[in-house]
Design a protein around this motif. Structure first.
Motif, PDB file in Angstrom:
ATOM      1  N   UNK A  31     -29.922  66.967  90.883  1.00 11.13           N
ATOM      2  CA  UNK A  31     -31.283  67.333  91.272  1.00 11.13           C
ATOM      3  C   UNK A  31     -31.210  68.506  92.233  1.00 11.13           C
ATOM      4  N   UNK A  32     -31.755  69.648  91.835  1.00 10.15           N
ATOM      5  CA  UNK A  32     -31.838  70.781  92.761  1.00 10.15           C
ATOM      6  C   UNK A  32     -33.153  70.682  93.532  1.00 10.15           C
ATOM      7  N   UNK A  37     -40.444  68.185  98.697  1.00  8.55           N
ATOM      8  CA  UNK A  37     -41.394  67.071  98.629  1.00  8.55           C
ATOM      9  C   UNK A  37     -41.361  66.357  97.281  1.00  8.55           C
ATOM     10  N   UNK A  38     -41.132  67.091  96.194  1.00 11.58           N
ATOM     11  CA  UNK A  38     -41.026  66.451  94.884  1.00 11.58           C
ATOM     12  C   UNK A  38     -39.584  66.074  94.582  1.00 11.58           C
ATOM     13  N   UNK A  39     -38.652  66.966  94.884  1.00 10.72           N
ATOM     14  CA  UNK A  39     -37.256  66.692  94.599  1.00 10.72           C
ATOM     15  C   UNK A  39     -36.727  65.447  95.297  1.00 10.72           C
ATOM     16  N   UNK A  40     -37.166  65.213  96.521  1.00 12.95           N
ATOM     17  CA  UNK A  40     -36.700  64.022  97.242  1.00 12.95           C
ATOM     18  C   UNK A  40     -37.214  62.745  96.581  1.00 12.95           C
ATOM     19  N   UNK A  41     -38.415  62.804  96.017  1.00 12.86           N
ATOM     20  CA  UNK A  41     -38.949  61.641  95.310  1.00 12.86           C
ATOM     21  C   UNK A  41     -38.160  61.381  94.034  1.00 12.86           C
ATOM     22  N   UNK A  62     -31.868  67.742 106.872  1.00 12.57           N
ATOM     23  CA  UNK A  62     -32.980  67.331 106.019  1.00 12.57           C
ATOM     24  C   UNK A  62     -32.538  66.281 105.010  1.00 12.57           C
ATOM     25  N   UNK A  63     -31.323  66.402 104.509  1.00 13.99           N
ATOM     26  CA  UNK A  63     -30.811  65.407 103.570  1.00 13.99           C
ATOM     27  C   UNK A  63     -30.749  64.030 104.220  1.00 13.99           C
TER      28      UNK A  63
END
Length: 244
Positions: A31-32, A37-41, A62-63
């Protein structure tokens, strides 16, 4: 919401996969934009399903905050890199089975509609050059092991030409060009084109599918969490979702 409409039955089958928990095969999902906000979901939903996943992140702090990692290193599937730096894409793609591109240039609005981007984070750099580098790295890593599937989170409205004086870096133009690049790559793909993304809970509204940006709903919005569910369903139903 989905790039091309092959048939109503195909789209129905894909949406029905949202309630399934089919396992993935052939390696982890990369997952890039994984701290976005979307990638973390997307990342966290894959983790919650105990599906193998790797995150490409630029910022370990942030990770740790958004992905819940402890060491936040490769031992936990966290890879520090940047889509605009091709050498940093080699390690996360090694042995990968599929790819979800959730990276995107993010405008900073000064006074709407005027905006700017962080240096190196412009649409040309991220949505075109960086996206192409990401695709190339994945294609190289999966060569000889069969074709890995790519899910791209693009944007609704890319087929509507932007004004030549667009203040936000012609982001739709570069997203549209990469959609064409992906479709011509020979890799199985699914292009998801959401309208206005909201930070709202999933499973609270009906998902409506349009074609060629002709979808008219009011308000034109969708939950980011539901977008993440659609992306994962596309990977769980590759025979249905490939080419959409």
């Amino acid at each position: 919401m989905v790039r091309r409409c092959r048939s109503a039955s195909a789209l129905g089958a894909l949406l029905s996969a949202l309630v399934s928990a089919r396992a993935l095969s052939d390696g982890p999902v990369v997952v890039t934009g994984a701290t976005g906000r979307t990638g973390s979901l997307v990342y966290n939903q894959l983790k919650s399903k105990s599906l193998p996943v790797r995150a490409l992140v630029r910022n370990v702090t942030k990770a740790r905050e958004y992905l819940g990692c402890t060491k936040c290193d490769e031992s936990e599937g966290i890879f520090v890199g940047d889509v605009t730096e091709p050498d940093s894409l080699v390690a996360p793609m090694k042995g990968a089975g599929s790819l979800i591109i959730a990276s995107s240039a993010v405008p900073i609005f000064d006074k709407y509609p005027d905006c700017h981007f962080p240096k190196g984070g412009e649409p040309l750099a991220v949505d075109w050059i960086g996206a192409k580098a990401t695709l190339a790295a994945f294609a190289h890593a999966t060569a000889g092991r069969g074709l890995g599937q790519v899910v791209l989170i693009s944007s609704m409205g890319t087929t509507s030409p932007e004004d030549s004086k667009d203040p936000c870096g012609h982001i739709s133009f570069y997203k549209l060009n990469f959609e064409a690049e992906l479709m011509a790559s020979g890799l199985p793909f699914t292009i998801v084109k959401p309208c206005g993304l909201l930070d709202t809970p999933p499973l609270t509204t009906e998902l409506v599918v349009g074609h060629d940006d002709d979808l008219t709903v009011n308000p034109p919005t969708v939950s980011r969490a539901d977008m993440a569910r659609v992306c994962i369903a596309a990977l769980q139903q590759p025979k249905v979702s490939a080419g959409l």
